[in-house]
Design an enzyme around this catalytic site. Structure first.
Site, short mmCIF file in Angstrom:
data_model
loop_
_atom_site.label_atom_id
_atom_site.label_comp_id
_atom_site.label_asym_id
_atom_site.label_seq_id
_atom_site.Cartn_x
_atom_site.Cartn_y
_atom_site.Cartn_z
N GLY A 188 167.54 46.93 1.08
CA GLY A 188 168.80 46.35 1.57
C GLY A 188 168.85 46.56 3.07
O GLY A 188 168.59 47.67 3.55
N THR B 230 162.36 39.24 18.51
CA THR B 230 161.15 39.90 18.02
C THR B 230 160.14 38.82 17.63
O THR B 230 160.50 37.83 16.98
CB THR B 230 161.45 40.84 16.83
OG1 THR B 230 162.07 40.08 15.80
CG2 THR B 230 162.38 41.97 17.24
N ASP C 247 152.43 45.56 5.08
CA ASP C 247 153.67 44.97 4.55
C ASP C 247 154.71 44.98 5.67
O ASP C 247 155.04 46.03 6.20
CB ASP C 247 154.12 45.85 3.36
CG ASP C 247 155.53 45.54 2.88
OD1 ASP C 247 156.07 44.49 3.27
OD2 ASP C 247 156.08 46.35 2.12
N GLY D 230 161.78 44.81 10.67
CA GLY D 230 162.92 44.41 11.50
C GLY D 230 164.07 45.42 11.37
O GLY D 230 164.75 45.72 12.36
N ASP D 231 164.26 45.92 10.18
CA ASP D 231 165.33 46.91 9.97
C ASP D 231 165.02 48.22 10.71
O ASP D 231 165.91 48.85 11.30
CB ASP D 231 165.50 47.21 8.47
CG ASP D 231 165.93 45.97 7.70
OD1 ASP D 231 166.58 45.10 8.31
OD2 ASP D 231 165.63 45.89 6.50
N ALA E 196 156.16 50.86 10.69
CA ALA E 196 156.78 50.47 9.41
C ALA E 196 155.97 49.39 8.68
O ALA E 196 156.18 49.16 7.50
CB ALA E 196 158.20 49.98 9.65
N GLY F 101 156.79 49.00 1.00
CA GLY F 101 158.15 49.48 0.69
C GLY F 101 158.95 49.62 1.96
O GLY F 101 158.47 50.19 2.95
#
Ligand code: RIB
Length: 301
Positions: free
Chosen positions: A37, A222, A248, A253-254, A284, A289
């Site tokens: 989320g 970005t 992945d 972005g989060d 990241a 995940g």
């Protein structure tokens, strides 16, 4: 302190050779179930970057709730404003291909039930030195209320325009810093400038400069493995991507938004904050995940 208003999901992730086209069924391999989320991911990233964070969000009273909130419970995040509703917890179905590209479908569930009252309660203690961090995975009227409260006290508002949405321009006008990817930026640019032949061959940097001048806002675009650009009414600069082997990109972005907010919250300059956030986002991408892949501040070289 960072006040993050956003979504909480449980992510169901599988790998496929190539992403399905319309009407196609493809067979995936392993299933990874992990917390996600955009709101929860960004709150966790800001916390792992060393800031105090409150998350204002909603989960359902179903079998997926505990798994969805596991990481935010374990982190030092204020979850007094995470409400449990009589609904399903948000679910994201994520398909990854062999090149690190993905497709995501979200069943919003409880995320759509967050109320104005929940936001008012969650943001009641926000001060002008705090930062409001938002994304677009929850309903517009909730984000509008959050932005209204932050604007009223002149707090910095960082808007991540993901996922792409028709209400982005309204939120962008009220935000201090707008973080978008290339696709989200193009649609924002055409919303503000409509299609004009004269803009056709302009670089993203030039276009971003124009939109920054028009709105008097800072834009961060970005660009994946091409790094990022940033423009404000005073500055224009580019930062190259860090070289990593990508497994992945979900949650990168989060991670970027969480680290950017945290660095600014800790008093770092915009450029320094972007450099750190850019490195964190690259890291990241090296694990599967969303939340599992978010680094801690000490891991950033
Ligand atoms: O940005 C990544 C997130 O988007 C995933 O964790 C998934 O839940 C979707 O919301």
């Amino acid at each position: 302190m960072i006040f993050c208003v956003g979504s909480i999901n449980l992510d169901f992730i599988t790998n496929v050779r190539s992403l399905p086209i319309k009407g196609e069924t493809v067979i995936g391999d392993k299933l990874v179930i992990s917390p996600g989320g955009k709101g929860a991911n960004q709150a966790l990233a800001a916390s792992r970057a060393g800031s105090k964070v409150r998350l204002i969000a909603a989960v359902g009273n179903d079998q997926n709730r505990d798994a969805a909130v596991k990481n935010i419970l374990e982190a030092d995040i204020d979850i007094t404003s995470v409400v449990t509703l009589n609904a399903n917890t948000g679910i994201a179905f994520i398909i990854l291909d062999d090149f690190g590209e993905n497709q995501i479908v979200v069943s919003a569930g409880a995320n759509n039930g967050l109320s104005i009252k929940d936001v008012e309660y969650g943001l009641a203690s926000m001060r002008s030195s705090d930062i409001l961090l938002i994304q677009q995975e929850i309903p517009y009227h909730i984000l509008e209320q959050a932005v209204k409260m932050a604007s009223a006290i002149n707090a910095m508002i960082i808007l991540n325009t993901a996922p792409k949405n028709s209400y982005s321009p309204k939120l962008a006008k009220k935000s201090s810093i707008i973080v978008c990817n290339e696709v989200e930026f193009s649609s924002l640019f055409s919303d503000f400038f409509a299609y004009k032949q004269k803009h056709k061959d302009q670089s993203i940097l030039d276009k971003s400069g124009q939109i920054s001048n028009l709105l008097e806002k800072t834009f961060v675009v970005t660009l994946g493995d091409k790094g990022l650009i940033c423009t404000s009414s005073k500055n224009k600069f580019e930062i190259p991507a860090s070289k990593v082997s990508v497994v992945d990109t979900v949650g990168a972005g989060d991670t970027f938004c969480g680290f950017l907010s945290a660095c600014l919250d800790q008093g770092k300059s915009l450029e320094e904050s972007l450099i750190i956030a850019n490195k964190a986002a690259a890291l990241a991408c090296t694990k599967i995940g969303a939340q599992h892949a978010i680094p801690k501040i000490g891991e950033i070289g």
